[in-house]
Design a protein around this motif. Structure first.
Motif, PDB file in Angstrom:
ATOM      1  N   VAL A  91       0.848  -1.197   0.000  1.00  0.00           N
ATOM      2  CA  VAL A  91       0.000   0.000   0.000  1.00  0.00           C
ATOM      3  C   VAL A  91       0.881   1.243   0.000  1.00  0.00           C
ATOM      4  CG1 VAL A  91      -1.780   1.272   1.261  1.00  0.00           C
ATOM      5  CG2 VAL A  91      -1.893  -1.224   1.139  1.00  0.00           C
TER       6      VAL A  91
ATOM      7  N   LYS B 149       2.043   1.586  -3.409  1.00  0.00           N
ATOM      8  CA  LYS B 149       0.945   1.452  -4.378  1.00  0.00           C
ATOM      9  C   LYS B 149       1.336   0.508  -5.507  1.00  0.00           C
ATOM     10  CE  LYS B 149      -0.622   6.035  -3.134  1.00  0.00           C
ATOM     11  NZ  LYS B 149       0.239   6.068  -1.975  1.00  0.00           N
TER      12      LYS B 149
ATOM     13  N   PHE C 160      -5.519   2.403  -6.445  1.00  0.00           N
ATOM     14  CA  PHE C 160      -4.253   3.081  -6.166  1.00  0.00           C
ATOM     15  C   PHE C 160      -4.142   4.370  -6.984  1.00  0.00           C
ATOM     16  CE2 PHE C 160      -1.998  -1.039  -4.749  1.00  0.00           C
ATOM     17  CZ  PHE C 160      -2.246  -0.749  -3.421  1.00  0.00           C
TER      18      PHE C 160
ATOM     19  N   THR D 244      -6.133   6.961  -5.350  1.00  0.00           N
ATOM     20  CA  THR D 244      -5.480   7.402  -4.115  1.00  0.00           C
ATOM     21  C   THR D 244      -4.466   8.496  -4.404  1.00  0.00           C
ATOM     22  OG1 THR D 244      -5.719   5.222  -3.149  1.00  0.00           O
ATOM     23  CG2 THR D 244      -4.119   6.655  -2.121  1.00  0.00           C
ATOM     24  N   ARG D 245      -3.753   8.361  -5.486  1.00  0.00           N
ATOM     25  CA  ARG D 245      -2.773   9.390  -5.843  1.00  0.00           C
ATOM     26  C   ARG D 245      -3.455  10.741  -6.034  1.00  0.00           C
ATOM     27  NH1 ARG D 245      -0.681   5.022  -9.174  1.00  0.00           N
ATOM     28  NH2 ARG D 245       1.148   4.177  -8.141  1.00  0.00           N
TER      29      ARG D 245
END
Length: 104
Positions: free
Chosen positions: A11, A14, A44, A47-48
């Motif tokens: 995580v 990523k 992922f 998330t960025r």
């Protein structure tokens, strides 16, 4: 064909890999199909974007308007990722994530 394969997820970085990195305490083993791996990679990528929005507010001193909302969205997105990994995880992975006490 939706065959389950072992993957190793970081995580923090990523990443989803087919090989484990020896002595890596921060990776989680999952059993997933190609479609599930694509879905995790998409999470992922999202998330960025959320992380960038949260970081943008850090560079503005005394401007907290909206910063809590952005950080909260980022946190909730990370929890969504951990839940997804937990659902695909090996028993050891599920145990590691449950020890983080991120969700019930």
């Amino acid at each position: 064909m939706n065959e389950l394969k072992s993957y190793f997820v970081s995580v923090d970085f990523k990443e989803v890999r087919e090989m484990s990195i020896p002595d890596n305490e921060i990776e989680f083993e999952i059993k997933a199909t190609n479609e599930e791996v694509k879905e995790l990679k998409e999470l992922f990528r999202d998330t960025r974007k959320d992380g960038k929005n949260a970081i943008d507010h850090l560079g503005k001193p005394f401007d907290e308007w909206g910063a809590d909302d952005e950080r909260s969205k980022y946190d909730q997105h990370l929890i969504k990722i951990y839940k997804f990994i937990h659902g695909l995880g090996t028993p050891e992975t599920k145990d590691k994530i449950e020890q983080l006490k991120l969700f019930k």
